[in-house]
Design a protein around this motif. Structure first.
Motif, PDB file in Angstrom:
ATOM      1  N   TYR A 113       0.844  -1.205   0.000  1.00 28.67           N
ATOM      2  CA  TYR A 113       0.000   0.000   0.000  1.00 28.67           C
ATOM      3  C   TYR A 113       0.883   1.262   0.000  1.00 28.67           C
ATOM      4  O   TYR A 113       0.716   2.169  -0.826  1.00 28.67           O
ATOM      5  CB  TYR A 113      -0.907  -0.050   1.236  1.00 28.67           C
ATOM      6  N   ASN A 159       0.000   4.103  13.450  1.00 26.19           N
ATOM      7  CA  ASN A 159      -0.867   2.989  13.030  1.00 26.19           C
ATOM      8  C   ASN A 159      -0.486   2.396  11.678  1.00 26.19           C
ATOM      9  O   ASN A 159      -0.702   1.204  11.434  1.00 26.19           O
ATOM     10  CB  ASN A 159      -2.349   3.392  13.089  1.00 26.19           C
ATOM     11  N   MET A 164       1.915   5.809   5.908  1.00 26.57           N
ATOM     12  CA  MET A 164       1.597   7.222   6.133  1.00 26.57           C
ATOM     13  C   MET A 164       2.781   8.133   5.789  1.00 26.57           C
ATOM     14  O   MET A 164       2.597   9.224   5.267  1.00 26.57           O
ATOM     15  CB  MET A 164       1.159   7.450   7.580  1.00 26.57           C
ATOM     16  N   ARG A 167       3.326   8.179   1.883  1.00 25.23           N
ATOM     17  CA  ARG A 167       2.409   8.999   1.077  1.00 25.23           C
ATOM     18  C   ARG A 167       2.561  10.497   1.347  1.00 25.23           C
ATOM     19  O   ARG A 167       1.875  11.309   0.735  1.00 25.23           O
ATOM     20  CB  ARG A 167       0.979   8.508   1.199  1.00 25.23           C
ATOM     21  N   GLU A 260      -4.559  15.363   8.207  1.00 27.20           N
ATOM     22  CA  GLU A 260      -5.421  14.185   8.089  1.00 27.20           C
ATOM     23  C   GLU A 260      -5.673  13.726   9.518  1.00 27.20           C
ATOM     24  O   GLU A 260      -4.812  13.106  10.133  1.00 27.20           O
ATOM     25  CB  GLU A 260      -4.708  13.143   7.218  1.00 27.20           C
ATOM     26  N   ARG A 288      -9.393  -3.832  10.195  1.00 31.97           N
ATOM     27  CA  ARG A 288      -8.085  -3.541   9.627  1.00 31.97           C
ATOM     28  C   ARG A 288      -7.230  -2.943  10.746  1.00 31.97           C
ATOM     29  O   ARG A 288      -7.665  -2.020  11.435  1.00 31.97           O
ATOM     30  CB  ARG A 288      -8.309  -2.543   8.489  1.00 31.97           C
ATOM     31  N   THR A 293      -7.475   2.449  12.978  1.00 31.59           N
ATOM     32  CA  THR A 293      -7.401   3.081  11.663  1.00 31.59           C
ATOM     33  C   THR A 293      -8.366   4.257  11.658  1.00 31.59           C
ATOM     34  O   THR A 293      -9.497   4.127  12.139  1.00 31.59           O
ATOM     35  CB  THR A 293      -7.814   2.049  10.577  1.00 31.59           C
ATOM     36  N   CYS A 294      -7.930   5.398  11.112  1.00 39.13           N
ATOM     37  CA  CYS A 294      -8.786   6.599  11.142  1.00 39.13           C
ATOM     38  C   CYS A 294     -10.099   6.397  10.407  1.00 39.13           C
ATOM     39  O   CYS A 294     -11.074   7.070  10.700  1.00 39.13           O
ATOM     40  CB  CYS A 294      -8.078   7.782  10.496  1.00 39.13           C
ATOM     41  N   SER A 452      -9.425   2.869   0.573  1.00 41.41           N
ATOM     42  CA  SER A 452      -8.127   3.513   0.350  1.00 41.41           C
ATOM     43  C   SER A 452      -7.449   3.017  -0.922  1.00 41.41           C
ATOM     44  O   SER A 452      -7.455   1.824  -1.215  1.00 41.41           O
ATOM     45  CB  SER A 452      -7.216   3.237   1.543  1.00 41.41           C
ATOM     46  N   PHE A 458      -7.615  11.051  -0.548  1.00 37.28           N
ATOM     47  CA  PHE A 458      -7.868  10.677   0.847  1.00 37.28           C
ATOM     48  C   PHE A 458      -7.798  11.921   1.708  1.00 37.28           C
ATOM     49  O   PHE A 458      -6.787  12.629   1.706  1.00 37.28           O
ATOM     50  CB  PHE A 458      -6.801   9.661   1.296  1.00 37.28           C
TER      51      PHE A 458
HETATM   52  C1  SIN Z   1      -5.245   6.248   8.660  1.00 34.18           C
HETATM   53  O1  SIN Z   1      -5.692   5.473   9.474  1.00 34.18           O
HETATM   54  O2  SIN Z   1      -4.923   7.393   8.978  1.00 34.18           O
HETATM   55  C2  SIN Z   1      -5.043   5.902   7.210  1.00 34.18           C
HETATM   56  C3  SIN Z   1      -5.822   4.780   6.704  1.00 34.18           C
HETATM   57  C4  SIN Z   1      -5.682   4.562   5.228  1.00 34.18           C
HETATM   58  O3  SIN Z   1      -4.816   5.111   4.554  1.00 34.18           O
HETATM   59  O4  SIN Z   1      -6.482   3.802   4.706  1.00 34.18           O
END
Ligand code: SIN
Length: 490
Positions: A113, A159, A164, A167, A260, A288, A293-294, A452, A458
């Motif tokens: 990912y 997380n 993160m 990206r 974010e 997940r 996860t946000c 995602s 996002f």
């Molecule tokens: C996140 O939990 O901040 C990111 C989750 C994602 O990229 O799908």
């Protein structure tokens, strides 16, 4: 010929500044522990403002050179980095699992990912177009070009320790920015490994700099970036209170910000939904990373006529989830990140039970596995006066709320200061159109739990932040527009 690194070689304990591995100026270190066992993996640099400034100095020196490279040359470096990440999938996945706790299969998934953003932005680097503005006056040519914003400070969460930061770094480098970064104190090792591979891929000294800091010193080092006019942009993934702090403290130098932030994602199941598909979608979205996860659904609203059936189907699937350390090949849920995380989950569940929730499965710690494990949980009869209806639990807990009609469901879904992800399941096309427009969120899953993708934008609305990561929009946050007006051409 690039080098191949074992897991042991990938573990770095120093900061990476100006192409060199260096200890913190103070010489201090702090331990990074395995959340499954509590054992110390290694001790990393505990940086302060001096280290943050040294990183900025390096990024400032490197900026003109990197800005002026041809986009296709930046793309080549990013593609090499992408190839190296993939080549090290196994070791990186093990490192993610070791410091973060997620099952190994999920660690592998995270490597792919995160790498997908590097490949995506390698391509986008060569597509940073401007505009020739249709002529307004004789003898004048007006054009708009895009330029890198300058030094970017990237502050990332625990997380997804690889995805993160990848990206954020990938679009910054693609745009021609230089980077200073700080990963979360719980998981700095994956980020340091990623930087090692970036250097190996040919990212020049000073272009990418990373420091680690303990919880006590994190604010001091980040403050050095917030106060420094040379840092032109902050990109942050994490909690809303920290996002607000960064916005306030960077106002003095008016930096560009991408935030974010937290979510409190609703997941709505209408009576006409395919219930099996809705359970599958919810399982994928909710569990997940063990719910850490946000975009994980935090509140599940089920229409009254299908409530009991949906609750039964879900509880059966959740009860079958195997909880185990990442090293167990059958693990589907690992430990939570730390003791504070488990305490929060436990307090949310207790509060819900005190307010009348029924435990359909789970609802307890799993001390036989270790201190940081919590059983995947389904709670029926959830109501809005429970803490888990307004605070993100960030763990494997599904509260089921009951609703009667569309208006009630959308009102409840939107009744939050947050607006990151929402999900709903329905087979009625007109309803789908109506609800998708009404939901206040940056991401909407319609009969889908996995949203995602590097190709999709996002980001959130309301107090979930601003800016978009990934997609064709993901570079905009790292660029500024310059208008050129050329006169006297006739
Ligand atoms: C996140 O939990 O901040 C990111 C989750 C994602 O990229 O799908």
């Amino acid at each position: 010929m690039t080098k191949s690194y074992s897991l042991r070689d990938l573990i770095r304990a120093d900061n990476f500044i100006d192409g060199q591995w260096v200890p913190a100026a103070s010489g201090k270190r702090f331990p990074v522990t395995d959340p499954a066992t509590g054992k110390v993996i290694t001790e990393v640099a505990d940086s302060g403002p001096d280290d943050a400034r040294a990183a900025t100095d390096a990024a400032a020196r490197a900026f003109p050179g990197w800005r002026d490279t041809l986009p296709k040359d930046r793309a080549t470096v990013l593609r090499r980095w992408y190839a190296l990440i993939l080549e090290h999938t196994d070791s990186l996945a093990r490192l993610i699992s070791l410091e973060q706790g997620k099952p190994l299969a999920e660690g592998r998934g995270e490597v792919m990912y995160g790498a997908s953003y590097v490949a995506w932005f390698a391509d986008e680097a060569t597509r940073i177009y401007g505009d020739v503005i249709p002529q307004q006056q004789r003898g004048k040519r007006m054009t708009a070009i895009k330029e890198p914003v300058g030094i970017v400070a990237a502050i990332t969460p625990w997380n997804f320790p690889l995805a993160m930061i990848a990206r954020k770094i990938a679009p910054a480098l693609a745009a021609g920015c230089t980077v200073v970064g700080k990963p979360a104190e719980d998981t700095p090792l994956t980020a340091l490994a990623l930087v090692l591979l970036a250097h190996e891929a040919g990212v020049p000294a000073g272009v990418l700099n990373l420091i680690s800091a303990s919880r006590d010193n994190a604010v001091g080092s980040v403050k050095a970036w917030l106060d420094d006019g040379r840092v032109r942009k902050i990109t942050f993934t994490g909690s809303t209170p920290v996002g607000k702090y960064l916005a306030q403290e960077s106002a003095g130098t008016l930096k560009k910000l991408s935030l974010e932030l937290g979510g409190n994602a609703p997941f709505i199941v209408f009576e006409d939904a395919d219930l099996e598909a809705a359970v599958t979608g919810l399982m994928a979205a909710k569990f997940r990373n063990g719910g850490q996860t946000c975009v994980s659904p935090n509140r599940v609203y089920v229409q009254a006529p299908v409530y009991e059936k949906f609750a039964d189907l879900l509880a059966t699937r959740v009860a079958a989830l195997k909880v185990a350390p990442a090293t167990d090949p059958n693990a589907l849920i690992g430990p939570m990140i730390n003791a504070r995380a488990v305490e929060k989950i436990e307090s949310h569940v207790k509060d819900a039970i005190d307010h009348g929730a029924r435990v359909l499965t789970g609802g307890k710690r799993l001390p036989e596995l270790g201190k940081n494990y919590y059983a995947p949980t389904v709670l029926a009869d959830a109501t809005p006066n429970m803490r888990l209806s307004c605070e993100e639990t960030f763990g494997p807990v599904v509260p089921l709320f009951r609703f009667d009609d569309e208006a009630q469901a959308t009102h409840a879904a939107n009744d939050t200061p947050f607006g990151l992800a929402t999900y709903f399941y329905s087979q009625d096309l007109r309803r789908i159109e109506r609800i998708a427009r009404l939901l206040e969120a940056g991401l909407v899953g319609i009969n889908e739990g996995v949203l995602s993708s590097e190709a999709a934008p996002f980001g959130g609305v309301k107090e979930s932040g601003y800016g978009r990561e990934g997609s064709k929009y993901g570079l905009d946050d790292y660029l500024s527009i310059k208008y050129l007006c050329q006169g006297n051409l006739e």
